[in-house]
Design an enzyme around this catalytic site. Sequence first.
Site, short mmCIF file in Angstrom:
data_model
loop_
_atom_site.label_atom_id
_atom_site.label_comp_id
_atom_site.label_asym_id
_atom_site.label_seq_id
_atom_site.Cartn_x
_atom_site.Cartn_y
_atom_site.Cartn_z
N GLY A 18 22.03 38.35 58.51
CA GLY A 18 23.50 38.40 58.58
C GLY A 18 23.96 39.30 59.72
O GLY A 18 24.85 38.95 60.50
N ASP A 78 22.84 51.36 60.67
CA ASP A 78 22.75 51.56 59.23
C ASP A 78 24.16 51.40 58.72
O ASP A 78 25.12 51.95 59.29
CB ASP A 78 22.18 52.93 58.86
CG ASP A 78 21.75 52.94 57.39
OD1 ASP A 78 21.14 51.95 56.96
OD2 ASP A 78 22.04 53.91 56.68
N GLY A 162 25.75 39.63 52.37
CA GLY A 162 25.83 40.86 51.58
C GLY A 162 26.99 40.87 50.59
O GLY A 162 27.20 39.92 49.83
N ASP A 164 30.12 40.71 51.22
CA ASP A 164 31.35 40.13 51.79
C ASP A 164 32.24 39.41 50.77
O ASP A 164 33.46 39.57 50.81
CB ASP A 164 31.01 39.17 52.94
CG ASP A 164 30.68 39.91 54.23
OD1 ASP A 164 30.87 41.14 54.28
OD2 ASP A 164 30.22 39.26 55.19
N LYS A 184 36.12 38.29 61.34
CA LYS A 184 35.50 39.49 60.75
C LYS A 184 35.10 40.46 61.86
O LYS A 184 35.39 41.66 61.79
CB LYS A 184 34.29 39.09 59.89
CG LYS A 184 33.61 40.29 59.24
CD LYS A 184 32.38 39.95 58.43
CE LYS A 184 31.62 41.23 58.05
NZ LYS A 184 30.30 41.01 57.49
N HIS A 189 33.87 46.93 60.25
CA HIS A 189 33.16 48.18 60.52
C HIS A 189 32.14 47.98 61.64
O HIS A 189 32.07 48.75 62.58
CB HIS A 189 32.49 48.67 59.22
CG HIS A 189 31.64 47.63 58.54
ND1 HIS A 189 32.13 46.40 58.19
CD2 HIS A 189 30.33 47.63 58.17
CE1 HIS A 189 31.16 45.68 57.63
NE2 HIS A 189 30.06 46.41 57.61
P1 ITT Z 1 17.97 46.51 58.67
O1 ITT Z 1 17.84 47.93 58.20
O2 ITT Z 1 16.65 45.87 58.97
O3 ITT Z 1 18.97 46.34 59.77
P2 ITT Z 1 19.17 46.13 56.06
O4 ITT Z 1 19.80 44.97 55.35
O5 ITT Z 1 18.12 46.89 55.30
O6 ITT Z 1 18.56 45.61 57.45
P3 ITT Z 1 20.85 48.45 56.03
O7 ITT Z 1 19.76 49.35 55.60
O8 ITT Z 1 21.80 48.92 57.08
O9 ITT Z 1 20.29 47.06 56.58
O10 ITT Z 1 21.64 48.02 54.71
C1 ITT Z 1 22.89 47.49 54.84
C2 ITT Z 1 23.26 46.75 53.56
O11 ITT Z 1 24.65 46.96 53.32
C3 ITT Z 1 23.06 45.26 53.76
O12 ITT Z 1 21.79 44.83 53.29
C4 ITT Z 1 24.22 44.67 52.95
O13 ITT Z 1 23.85 44.59 51.59
C5 ITT Z 1 25.30 45.74 53.09
N1 ITT Z 1 26.17 45.45 54.24
C6 ITT Z 1 26.22 46.10 55.44
N2 ITT Z 1 27.12 45.53 56.26
C7 ITT Z 1 27.66 44.52 55.56
C8 ITT Z 1 28.63 43.54 55.87
O14 ITT Z 1 29.21 43.47 57.05
N3 ITT Z 1 28.94 42.67 54.92
C9 ITT Z 1 28.36 42.69 53.72
N4 ITT Z 1 27.41 43.56 53.34
C10 ITT Z 1 27.06 44.46 54.27
#
Ligand code: ITT
Length: 210
Positions: A18, A78, A162, A164, A184, A189
């Site tokens: 995503g 992150d 995620g 969303d 979006k 963010h």
């Molecule tokens: P990487 O670390 O490999 O980039 P990750 O999914 O583990 O992938 P994060 O540790 O940054 O990434 O976790 C972010 C989580 O927060 C992500 O898995 C989603 O569940 C949520 N998230 C972050 N940004 C989002 C968005 O724009 N829309 C919806 N959910 C989001």
Amino acid sequence: MLTPSKPLRLFIASSNEGKLREYRALAEAAGASIEIELLPGFDAIPPFEEDSPTFAENAAGKALYYSRFSTELVIADDSGLVVPALGGAPGVHSARYAGPGASDADRIRKLLGEMRGMTGESRRACFVCVVVVAKAGEVLGLFSASAEGEILESPRGNHGFGYDPVFYFPAMQKSYAELSREEKNLRSHRGKAFQKTLEFLLAGPEGRPA
Ligand code: ITT
């Protein structure tokens, strides 16, 4: 803002499809001056352990770690959802909120369960994103942004990823999942944090860490 003559190439370190789709669209919207690709060999690199209590530390840790596998500019983000009424959860644990192997639907179900019976102000939430740019084991910049909204009672829309579908964004009067990727990215963010990142990277010959 000066446009460099050669496109600025960024390698992104992320396992999240995503996020990758959003970064590719952000680069496309920025025009010919930016190229974004997944860090070559990313899938074969042992994953970085994200165990710090803040988004900034995790983002810096990730970018630093993966930048050692390249000689080019590497970015990592992150990000996560912060619900003050849940003491900041899911927060830095957003990706692992419902345990290992859980799906987006499982995480949403858990969040809605935890928030059952909460109304009004208690449903306030924000998304946070910290982007870090690193090169060969050195942090060059850290950029953060957030987006304010509220948690819906049930999912709405089927775009995005995620959380969303349960994040209502009053600025657009829709859930994040009811917005097109472009809509979006303009206000999210991640879109705002990446915009700051680009302003830094494209600031001009002096400021450009090429
Ligand atoms: P990487 O670390 O490999 O980039 P990750 O999914 O583990 O992938 P994060 O540790 O940054 O990434 O976790 C972010 C989580 O927060 C992500 O898995 C989603 O569940 C949520 N998230 C972050 N940004 C989002 C968005 O724009 N829309 C919806 N959910 C989001």
